[in-house]
Scaffold this active site. Structure first.
Site, mmCIF file in Angstrom:
data_model
loop_
_atom_site.group_PDB
_atom_site.id
_atom_site.type_symbol
_atom_site.label_atom_id
_atom_site.label_comp_id
_atom_site.label_asym_id
_atom_site.label_seq_id
_atom_site.Cartn_x
_atom_site.Cartn_y
_atom_site.Cartn_z
ATOM 1 N N ASP A 159 -9.334 -5.051 -5.728
ATOM 2 C CA ASP A 159 -8.002 -4.095 -4.805
ATOM 3 C C ASP A 159 -8.905 -2.525 -5.089
ATOM 4 O O ASP A 159 -8.673 -2.788 -6.770
ATOM 5 C CB ASP A 159 -6.931 -4.381 -5.240
ATOM 6 C CG ASP A 159 -6.349 -2.919 -3.943
ATOM 7 O OD1 ASP A 159 -6.896 -2.290 -3.035
ATOM 8 O OD2 ASP A 159 -4.677 -3.233 -3.920
ATOM 9 N N SER A 216 0.916 -1.013 0.539
ATOM 10 C CA SER A 216 -0.056 0.283 -0.050
ATOM 11 C C SER A 216 0.819 1.087 -0.319
ATOM 12 O O SER A 216 1.542 0.926 -1.005
ATOM 13 C CB SER A 216 -0.839 -0.149 0.722
ATOM 14 O OG SER A 216 -1.840 0.621 0.646
ATOM 15 N N HIS A 248 -7.608 -5.516 -1.556
ATOM 16 C CA HIS A 248 -6.746 -4.409 -0.473
ATOM 17 C C HIS A 248 -6.101 -5.642 0.606
ATOM 18 O O HIS A 248 -6.652 -5.563 1.740
ATOM 19 C CB HIS A 248 -6.729 -3.705 -0.684
ATOM 20 C CG HIS A 248 -5.555 -2.267 0.186
ATOM 21 N ND1 HIS A 248 -4.488 -2.341 -1.360
ATOM 22 C CD2 HIS A 248 -5.393 -1.908 0.648
ATOM 23 C CE1 HIS A 248 -3.961 -1.738 -1.344
ATOM 24 N NE2 HIS A 248 -4.373 -0.784 0.532
#
Length: 306
Positions: free
Chosen positions: A248, A163, A280
């Site tokens: 995601d 991320s 995600h």
């Protein structure tokens, strides 16, 4: 007065909330687990302070299951959390790094950088770069940390993150190309970006970026939109692995990064892993699922390529 006190300025539901009066609530990965020797994997960990002035610190991981015939590859890891929550010391990342170190047989430095909005971007990048320079100080086996002096091969160094941490890993590889003298004696071989946070093909990105980086120039900011960065082709590593997931919200940004790097003229080896039916950072949420195991093994293989 009371109504303005509770007025929300920015929110990531279930994860983070910032109020207009300056208060911040972090709602996820707020636990802290101590370093240890893991009973199942025999991976040992310990915490170190990198910079007393800025409080930048890290958790180190070392496999201890068997004598090592030679020094091991070194992974420098940056946790996710939208630049504003998460920690190298929470159970999520402690467990993930323990599993990865056991699988890959590497040394790992999991960086605890300062968080926005109290410390807006670019502080996260500055802290992460300070961590890389600290690692490089062990180039002659004379650095402050014995685990790195004795066990880590500074000619086989990788950066990785998920991320926001994937975004940081990329930006560290860019900075390593621009300021190689700061890392003299350390060779950055590869970067692994897991569900990384970047703008998509249209240059769109979440309002989150403007919140954590108030000084951003917008969609032409190369830190969030590498496609506009003329330094992209100079990325200071020879291999990059980009991991995306089918469901995601950051998927388009990850694919655009992969496409942009491939077109940039960078001469390294570029790989992609696409996890079907996953969201995600699914590998952190459900680390024992089939796709998470595949991802872990792919990362381990990537870290052991010469």
């Amino acid at each position: 007065m009371e109504s303005t006190k509770n007025e929300v300025e920015f929110e990531l539901p279930s994860y983070f909330r910032a109020y207009k009066d300056g208060r911040v609530e972090r709602l996820f990965d707020t636990d802290r687990v101590p370093p240890s020797t893991h009973s199942d994997t025999s991976v040992s960990s310990k915490d170190i302070l990198i910079s007393p002035e800025t409080t930048v610190s890290a958790r180190l991981f070392k496999p201890t299951t068997k004598p090592q015939p030679q020094k091991l590859p070194l992974l420098i890891y940056f946790h996710g959390g939208a630049f504003c929550y998460g920690s190298a010391f929470c159970a999520t990342y402690h467990n993930h790094l323990t599993s990865l170190v056991a699988e890959a047989n590497v040394i790992a430095v999991s960086v605890e950088y300062r968080l926005a909005p109290e410390h807006p971007v670019p502080v996260a990048y500055e802290d992460s770069w300070a961590a890389l320079k600290w690692v490089a100080s062990h180039r002659d086996g004379q650095g402050p940390e014995p685990w790195l002096n004795d066990c880590a091969d500074l000619r086989r160094v990788f950066v990785a993150g998920d991320s926001a941490g994937g975004n940081i890993a990329h930006n560290m590889a860019v900075q390593a190309a621009v300021e190689p003298e700061d890392l003299a004696g350390m060779k950055l071989l590869g970067a692994c970006l897991i569900n990384p946070g970047f703008a998509n093909k249209q240059g769109d990105f979440h309002e989150l970026w403007r919140f954590v980086c108030p000084t951003t120039t917008g969609s032409d900011d190369p830190r969030i939109n590498p496609a506009v960065d003329p330094r992209l082709s100079r990325l200071a590593c020879s291999r990059v692995l980009v991991c995306v997931a089918e469901n995601d919200g950051a998927r388009d940004g990850g694919l655009f990064y992969y496409e942009s790097l491939g077109k940039s003229g960078w001469g390294g080896v570029l790989e992609i892993l696409d996890s079907p039916n996953e969201g995600h950072v699914f590998h952190l949420v459900n680390p024992t699922c089939e796709n998470a195991v595949i991802l872990l093994k792919k990362m381990a293989s990537f870290l052991n390529q010469v």
